[in-house]
Design a protein around this motif. Structure first.
Motif, short mmCIF file in Angstrom:
data_model
loop_
_atom_site.label_atom_id
_atom_site.label_comp_id
_atom_site.label_asym_id
_atom_site.label_seq_id
_atom_site.Cartn_x
_atom_site.Cartn_y
_atom_site.Cartn_z
N SER E 43 -11.88 -103.14 -5.28
CA SER E 43 -12.94 -103.43 -6.24
C SER E 43 -12.66 -102.76 -7.57
O SER E 43 -12.93 -103.32 -8.63
N ASP E 158 -15.02 -110.79 -5.60
CA ASP E 158 -15.03 -109.51 -4.88
C ASP E 158 -15.74 -109.70 -3.54
O ASP E 158 -16.97 -109.63 -3.47
N GLU E 159 -14.99 -109.90 -2.51
CA GLU E 159 -15.53 -110.10 -1.16
C GLU E 159 -16.71 -111.05 -1.16
O GLU E 159 -17.79 -110.70 -0.69
MG LIG Z 1 -15.18 -103.15 -2.86
#
Ligand SMILES: [Mg+2]
Ligand SMILES: Nc1ncnc2c1ncn2[C@@H]1O[C@H](COP(=O)(O)OP(=O)(O)OP(=O)(O)O)[C@@H](O)[C@H]1O
Ligand SMILES: Nc1ncnc2c1ncn2[C@@H]1O[C@H](COP(=O)(O)OP(=O)(O)OP(=O)(O)O)[C@@H](O)[C@H]1O
Ligand SMILES: [Mg+2]
Lengths: 285, 370, 388, 312, 370
Positions: E43, E158-159
């Motif tokens: 991240s 991000d995910e």
């Molecule tokens: Mg993360």
């Protein structure tokens, strides 16, 4: 840092600092006034620093200023307040916490109605119930005694405490109670062993709030106390209104500060936890 | 003796019926899975077994004893929750021994049990931590330890693994399985993960809207689902449902398939007499992805299919194609993976195909594989 | 015996007078339990009293004045003082005796008699502007103008409804005692809404021009301090203000002059401060209560208390030789006005709290707004009617 | 777990058929626990309010006197101009008070949310007025506003001899003084509540706004603040409650004056009930205040609840 | 032209280094996956690309332009967050058009874009709802729509799927894949789900502790992981690591295996010259579960293994066994599934086996399969 960012930072600090000064101004004025002598008061402005640290006014306010016919300062009132505040804060917080626990974690038909009904007590103007309350305390033979005041302060604190705790416990998963019931624990044991130990943040909020409110209360204090049980706000009121010709502002301000000192200390020491507790439970955003 | 018996159990919240007559018997030592989509009433049923919810109608018996009126603590059960519900202010040790303490087990005995349980779950080194100092998997173990320490006649699990990430889930899954094998206790386990359902249970009850759709052994449910809901729910990636029209050809049944690359009539392996549908009727053909594989040398009559997309998952490659306008998934070996847009020859193993009614979802074939 | 005394004697000479009484009481073996509740001109104390009575736990002695004595007596809450009242009828002017009695019995004992319609003048300032003591409002404004011109604040005023009303009362009385009686004491609508009353408000309006601009909330004793310290010329306040002057070491006739207000000659507006005694558990008077009552009525306390308080003794048998000139004049006026009919209760004493509050509302509103006099008079009439 | 833990008779001890009482207790204990509070509330809140309501229909003056008077006390109340002044004053007090406290509290909260240094100290400074009683706060502000030794005098001493600041003596501005003191006392608390709310906003939402190209002010105005409705409602509820109950502050600062320009309904009620000996009218005003409380607060509580439900 | 270029990027929080020199070049239109266990800095790197974190050292260029000092809004990127980060007070429509509005796109144009995007994501019917009225999958689509509407040069994810349940995840995965194919935009996608990593990306960067362990095509990473961390991280169920000692036998290498049912020396397919380890050294043999299958007729030399536990997942059955004291997983066909405790004959396909150093985790074989 980029220049526009720098300007923004400076602006932020400027605004925050400005308001900080405004917020501090009354405290500053009261504090420096309490440290001045009477002649000093007459010449300088209220913003001027005192010529020295002169605690005479404090001493007088504490132990020798006249409040009516008695000239013992605030000392006796102070202790009365302590005797009133400590039990009422403890009792109202305890009742509030167990109520909040029952309402949040053991919801049953009608629990919302009971909650709303209890909460209403927080919103009533207290002047409206002075006389019936006095009559009731008289029936209990507790009129004008410290226990009577403790009862009054406790009773009218329950609504707020219950609300605080309920809102805190509502955020806890219902599974905790379920797990503990399966483990064999009953209502009180679950409260005592599981919920009470995690309630420190909200207890802090509740205790600080109740402490300041009860300590600062004047209305109940003046109406329901007797000559031996008057709290400090009544003492302060008498002291400020007792004067011999020239008003001794230094003594009055010192008395005001003595009155406010316990709550200020509670806020300064507990303030951080107060905010933390509010963040933890009382506010949902 | 039955471990758990649920007889005609109903539950309503106010006027809203949530459970509409559940009948399940769980043998002693059996591992029962309750599975179903969200809101179908799994947790409600479990809570009723635990005594945490009242029973509107019907009867629940644990170990032969009707428990409708017993409080949770008298039911001799242990329960593990999705959120673990660890007591936040207690250490792991206290969490595990709390139930024993309440039951007035002597301190030395408690200590012994806690340590034995911790040992078996490999959390001995965590005994003095607080729950917030634990990782998700560790918390899960503690929750399990709490249930184990009590040594109840019935274990209840409410989605105990759904808060774990995929890898940990696999690990804990097998631990629960071993634990069950070791203790031989009756278990009732709620999940909405089909893999868990398939791998853990002796039997599965598939629920929908407060009704049990099917109750049976995992493979039975996998191979012979009672209806389209069960078929679609169990299995990952899920069963393909290819819509089409039933046609008669000779003495058999066929269905036209349009693959994008060719159009072909596939012979269905059902005896017309067994099938509750007549030619001309719209049906849905159910076929699991692993039954559609890359055609090999032995494939007699491969079907050419245009590939929409491929997904190499590592061990296998998934191929997406459109059959009769419906997205269909095929699982092929990695080395057989074509590029998107290409056509590939596939082997349709219809021996385990199923036939459903597109409206009601009911099985139309005679239950050949069942 | 513990004698709890609820009072609001918390300022200056008041508290010293109370201390005299306290010592006297303790000399004869009782304990004085002090319940001072300051603030709000006795309002806080009265709130406390009500709740105490309602809770069945009233204090033994309570400072009280005015029709409240009759009100409480009519509620059967007070003990009659027949045992000690003896020949009070002969010793007290009838107008004063009347306010202590209910149904023919004495229920209150008077501490001292205050004269309200006084004004105080800073003598050096008066001399500086070459003025004389004014006896009419015209004369007064003439002197006030001179003071103003010399850069002084002419009138030291405390911006509270209480002080506003005290000032107002003096103007009403300057229109004649009968008008005062009719308008204020009887609340006669016609008198209240008369051209005379409009004239009263005109004078009031003109007076406000001589106030400084920091009056709001100023307690009367601070207003007195302004005259004491030479910051202002006139103070309109009852004789209790004299205590502030003497406490500051000021001498009447030298440092300040006390005089009857303009147009008030021949009128004595009194406040007879007193105590009443509440029945304990609905029973008879206790020994302590009666002894306190007779202590108060004793010449010794009448003399010393009045001295401290700047008032005059209520009993005509007490010699006033040792008093200052102001008090001597007041004592003489008391006797003469009692005979002439000029002895009237001040509004504090002579009206109910409800009427008093209504008058204060209108007056204080008038002072703090730019309302015209005619509509103020109309408002006054309406408010008093509503409160009666 | 039979292989690790031998079956133990002690373990089953708690499983004996539970007594009828314990089954009963399990079901009713929450109610039993709440019942003292319910009873207390029925007496001390509802009972006493009912007693006050009864008084409003009587002839009570100095003390309660239970002689029926119908609606006469309400007629008295509604024809009393001071009452209407008090009600109007309440509006002129509460609206600026609430708006300023909200606005300033929000501003301070947003600024404190900018990862600043000394946040703890600033928070303490903004919060301490809450620790003071309204009596002390009101008195302190009265000194500050007093022209003779307050701000006016101080500024004049600095050389600005013609500086005028005498609002406390100006019946049009006196309420502003009360408002300032009240805002001073409550803003820190409001800021703390808002700060807690801001901290609860998902940080990723702010990042998303930045990536979308919005500046910080736009992000707050368009994204963060609208997401804080529940907090906003809670604060509004507290402030309204505070406004209706404000009493000590007025007593300490202005005692209602100049004139009746800072009378508030609560002051009216107290004054008429206890000072004026018009208990019936005081009780009638108490009832009216309760009506106001119910009329204003109940809908707000409802809205707050809805806002919170929607937010979750 | 490169779509994104990350050159020697470092990041420290205070004194704590989080990224330790990252070098990645992403071609225009490429789909790059950043994968790695929690806390490895994925991240952080993404935030630095977006301009939400400052760069401690190094350089990031987007479309050839160095962006180190540009604020996020000037970088022409769009980002989808794990929590979706929908603006809670805005409707779906407002959420999607907010970025356009800020960029002062004309209202009609905005409307057109929003509707086109909504159409393509099948959320047209949701446009007037608030985020809280949406299901998880719908929220995810809206978040995607917000990114698509902006039509940036670079997409950052991000995910984005980690909050969805398994079934939805599979669905959204393929949608993201299709979206990428349609738009042809450069994508940088963070996940810690290996299946996502395998199926979505053109290339995968496997990170650990702020360092890129391996950067390559998915199958490359699956077949020829650079080290044990990568090997264990990619693939589900994960690769088996069987400890043992390398032995020489003739010209080849062998390793002893104790299966619980028998003890045997397996011939390893490595040339001793290629292997960076000598006989006698402790090594770890890496073998993926799908390489251990039930022995068939064609199996020359099956290994007898005692089964600890079986898990029928539906399409396959997993068999747990203990090899050299280490739990090992084998994936067999459902019909081949034995009972726990039985012995089964397994086919070990060592052709794709790997050899690792047990200490450092480094590959020891010569990279035969790479
Ligand atoms: Mg993360
Ligand atoms: N206290 C309650 N009052 C009213 N309805 C409820 C209550 N508890 C649950 N329900 C409803 O009962 C139904 C079943 O809920 P339950 O929690 O048993 O579902 P579930 O199958 O466990 O779902 P999930 O997989 O999401 O946990 C749901 O529709 C829910 O909304
Ligand atoms: N603001 C910060 N201050 C200090 N350390 C931080 C900060 N933000 C992140 N870190 C640390 O940097 C490391 C990398 O964090 P990052 O969020 O990039 O991990 P990640 O790979 O995205 O993990 P996850 O898969 O859990 O999202 C972590 O160890 C984290 O604790
Ligand atoms: Mg559930």
């Amino acid at each position: 840092m980029r220049p526009d960012k720098l300007v923004a930072r400076i602006a932020i600090y400027a605004v925050l600092g400005f308001f900080a000064l405004i917020f501090l101004a009354p405290l500053y004025v009261v504090l420096v006034t309490s440290l001045k002598t009477l002649p000093e008061l007459r010449v300088g402005t209220m913003l001027a620093l005192p010529q020295g640290l002169n605690f005479d006014a404090w001493g007088k306010a504490w132990s020798s200023a006249c409040t009516g016919a008695a000239c013992n300062g605030l000392q006796p009132f102070f202790m009365n307040s302590v005797y009133i505040v400590i039990p009422s804060v403890i009792i109202s917080s305890m009742i509030g916490s167990i109520n909040g626990y029952a309402l949040a974690q053991w919801r049953f038909p009608g629990s919302e109605i009971i909650f709303t009904g209890l909460l209403f007590g927080f919103f009533i103007p207290f002047q409206a119930i002075l006389l019936p309350a006095a009559q009731f305390l008289g029936m209990l033979k507790l009129a004008n005694t410290i226990p009577g005041l403790i009862i009054i302060q406790t009773v009218y604190g329950i609504a707020f405490c219950t609300m605080l705790f309920r809102n805190y416990y509502v955020a806890m998963p219902l599974e905790l109670v379920k797990a503990a019931r399966v483990d064999g624990a009953g209502f009180f044991r679950i409260f005592w062993r599981i919920f009470l130990p995690i309630s420190l943040p909200i207890f802090t909020v509740c205790v600080i709030w109740q402490f300041t409110h009860i300590w600062n209360d004047f209305l109940f204090g003046v109406v329901f106390s007797g000559p031996e049980s008057r709290p400090i706000t009544v003492g302060l009121n008498n002291l400020v209104n007792t004067s011999e010709g020239v008003k001794e502002y230094n003594v009055d301000t010192a008395a005001a500060l003595i009155t406010a000192l316990p709550t200020l200390i509670v806020y300064i020491i507990g303030g951080r936890y107060f905010i933390r507790g509010l963040t933890a439970g009382a506010v949902k955003g | 003796m039955t471990g758990l018996s649920i007889r005609n159990v109903h539950k309503s919240y106010g006027n809203v019926p949530v459970l509409k007559g559940i009948n399940i018997d769980v043998a002693e030592g059996e591992f029962l899975i309750l599975v179903g989509s969200s809101g179908c009433g799994k947790s409600t049923l479990l809570n009723m077994i635990a005594g945490l919810e009242t029973i509107t109608q019907g009867e629940i018996a644990i170990g032969g004893r009707v428990v409708n009126d017993l409080p949770p603590k008298s039911r001799d059960i242990a329960m593990v929750f999705q959120s673990y519900a660890l007591y936040p202010s207690m250490t792991v040790r206290e969490n595990i021994s709390f139930g024993l303490e309440i039951r007035k087990v002597a301190p030395e005995e408690r200590k012994r049990i806690v340590e034995a349980v911790a040992e078996s779950l490999q959390i001995s080194h965590l005994l003095d931590r607080k729950p917030r100092q634990l990782s998700g998997g560790q918390r899960q173990r503690v929750a399990m330890g709490r249930a184990l320490a009590r040594d109840p006649t019935l274990f209840l699990f409410d989605e105990p693994l759904s808060n774990l990430d995929a890898q940990l889930r696999i690990e804990m899954r097998s631990e629960i399985k071993m634990m069950h094998k070791r203790t031989g206790k009756t278990v009732c386990y709620v999940t909405h993960d089909q893999v868990e359902a398939m791998t853990l249970g002796d039997r599965i009850a598939v629920m929908k809207d407060g009704v049990v759709q099917q109750l049976g052994r995992p493979q039975e449910i996998y191979d012979a689902p009672a209806n389209m809901y069960v078929a679609g729910f169990i299995g990952a990636p899920p069963m393909n449902f290819i819509p089409g029209t039933l046609e008669g050809e000779g003495s058999g049944l066929v269905m036209s398939i349009d693959t994008g690359a060719e159009r072909r009539r596939l012979a269905l392996p059902f005896r017309p007499a067994d099938v509750k549908a007549r030619p001309g009727q719209k049906v849905v053909l159910g076929l699991r992805p692993e039954r559609i594989t890359a055609a090999g040398a032995s494939t007699s009559d491969p079907l050419k299919v245009r590939v929409d997309m491929t997904e190499p998952t590592g061990p296998d490659t998934l191929i997406y194609a459109t059959l009769n306008g419906k997205r269909t998934l095929c699982r092929v070996q990695p080395f057989a993976a074509p590029k998107a847009g290409e056509a590939i020859a596939l082997d349709f193993d219809l021996s385990r195909a199923l036939l459903f009614d597109p409206e009601s979802g009911a099985r139309l074939d005679g239950g050949l594989a069942g | 015996e513990d004698v709890e005394v609820l009072h609001y004697y918390t300022s200056g000479g008041e508290s010293r007078a109370v201390n005299v009484l306290k010592e006297d009481l303790e000399k004869i073996g009782h304990t004085w339990v002090d319940s001072a509740i300051a603030g709000g001109g006795g309002a806080n104390a009265m709130t406390v009293l009500k709740t105490r009575v309602i809770s069945g736990n009233p204090p033994k002695a309570v400072q009280m004045r005015g029709p409240a004595i009759q009100d409480w007596a009519s509620q059967d809450a007070l003990v009659p003082l027949d045992a000690v009242s003896g020949d009070w009828d002969n010793l007290l002017p009838p107008a004063i005796a009347e306010v202590l009695k209910y149904d023919g019995h004495y229920y209150g004992v008077v501490n001292w008699v205050h004269r309200v319609n006084w004004m105080y003048i800073n003598k050096p300032m008066l001399d500086e502007v070459g003025g004389t003591v004014p006896t009419t409002w015209d004369e007064f404004f003439a002197v006030a103008d001179k003071m103003k011109a010399a850069g002084h604040t002419a009138i030291a005023h405390g911006g509270t409804p209480y002080h506003d009303a005290v000032y107002f009362e003096g103007i009403v009385q300057s229109m004649g005692v009968d008008f005062y009686r009719k308008a204020i004491l009887e609340g006669d609508a016609e008198a209240l809404n008369s051209p005379t009353m409009v004239q009263v408000f005109d004078i009031l309006r003109k007076s406000t021009e001589y106030f400084d601009d920091a009056t709001q909330g100023r307690p009367w004793n601070l207003a007195a301090a302004m005259v004491i310290e030479g910051q202002a010329g006139f103070l309109f306040m009852g004789d209790w203000a004299k205590g502030e002057f003497s406490a500051a070491g000021k001498v009447p006739g030298v440092d300040y002059i006390c005089a009857v207000r303009p147009g008030n000659e021949g009128i004595f507006t009194f406040i007879a401060d007193g105590f009443v005694f509440f029945k304990q558990n609905g029973g008879e008077a206790t020994e302590g209560q009666l002894e306190l009552a007779s202590l108060i009525a004793s010449p010794d306390f009448q003399l010393r208390g009045a001295q401290f308080k700047g008032a005059i003794p209520a009993l005509n048998t007490v010699p006033v030789d040792s008093f200052d000139d102001c008090s001597k004049k007041a004592a003489a006026d008391l006797q003469s006005t009692a005979a002439s009919g000029g002895l009237v209760p001040s509004q504090n004493q002579g009206t109910t709290e409800a009427v008093l509050g209504a008058i204060r509302d209108v007056v204080t509103n008038f002072i703090n707004s730019d309302q015209d006099s005619a509509s103020a008079a109309a408002d006054l009439a309406a408010a008093v009617q509503a409160a009666k | 777990m039979a292989d690790t833990i031998p079956a133990d008779a002690g373990l089953r001890k708690g499983l004996a058929r539970p007594s009828r009482a314990s089954v009963w207790a399990d079901k009713w204990i929450p109610l039993v626990v709440l019942s003292p509070s319910v009873v207390i509330s029925l007496i001390f809140v509802y009972g006493f309010l009912a007693a006050t309501a009864v008084l409003s229909f009587t002839n009570s003056t100095l003390m309660p006197r239970y002689v029926g008077a119908g609606f006469q006390r309400y007629i008295d109340l509604f024809s009393n101009s001071v009452w209407w002044t008090s009600v109007a004053n309440l509006f002129w007090f509460s609206v600026p008070f609430i708006v300023l406290s909200l606005g300033l509290g929000l501003l301070l909260a947003i600024l404190m949310d900018q990862r600043i240094r000394a946040e703890g100290a600033l928070r303490a400074i903004y919060l301490y007025p809450l620790a003071l009683s309204q009596i002390v706060a009101g008195t302190a502000w009265q000194w500050l506003f007093n022209p003779e030794y307050g701000i006016q005098n101080t500024v004049r001493a600095l050389g600005f001899t013609s500086f005028e600041f005498n609002w406390l003596n100006d019946s049009r501005m006196a309420m502003a003084c009360v408002v300032i003191a009240a805002v001073w006392q409550c803003t820190g608390f409001v800021a703390a509540l808002f700060l807690a709310g801001l901290r609860g906003v998902d940080e990723e939402v702010i990042k998303a706004g930045m990536v979308d190209g919005a500046s910080m002010p736009v992000i707050y105005r368009r994204i963060v603040l609208p997401a804080m409705w529940p907090v906003f409602f809670s604060v509004l509820l507290l402030l309204t409650h505070q406004a209706i109950k404000t009493f000590d502050l007025v007593v300490a600062m202005t005692a209602g004056g100049p004139g009746t320009s800072t009378w508030l309904p609560s002051y009216f009620m107290y004054n008429f009930s206890f000072e004026r000996g018009r208990m019936g009218v005081g009780a009638a005003s108490a009832v009216m205040i309760l009506v106001m409380v119910v009329a204003i607060l109940i809908p707000m509580m409802y809205l707050e609840k809805r806002a919170q439900k929607n937010a979750s």
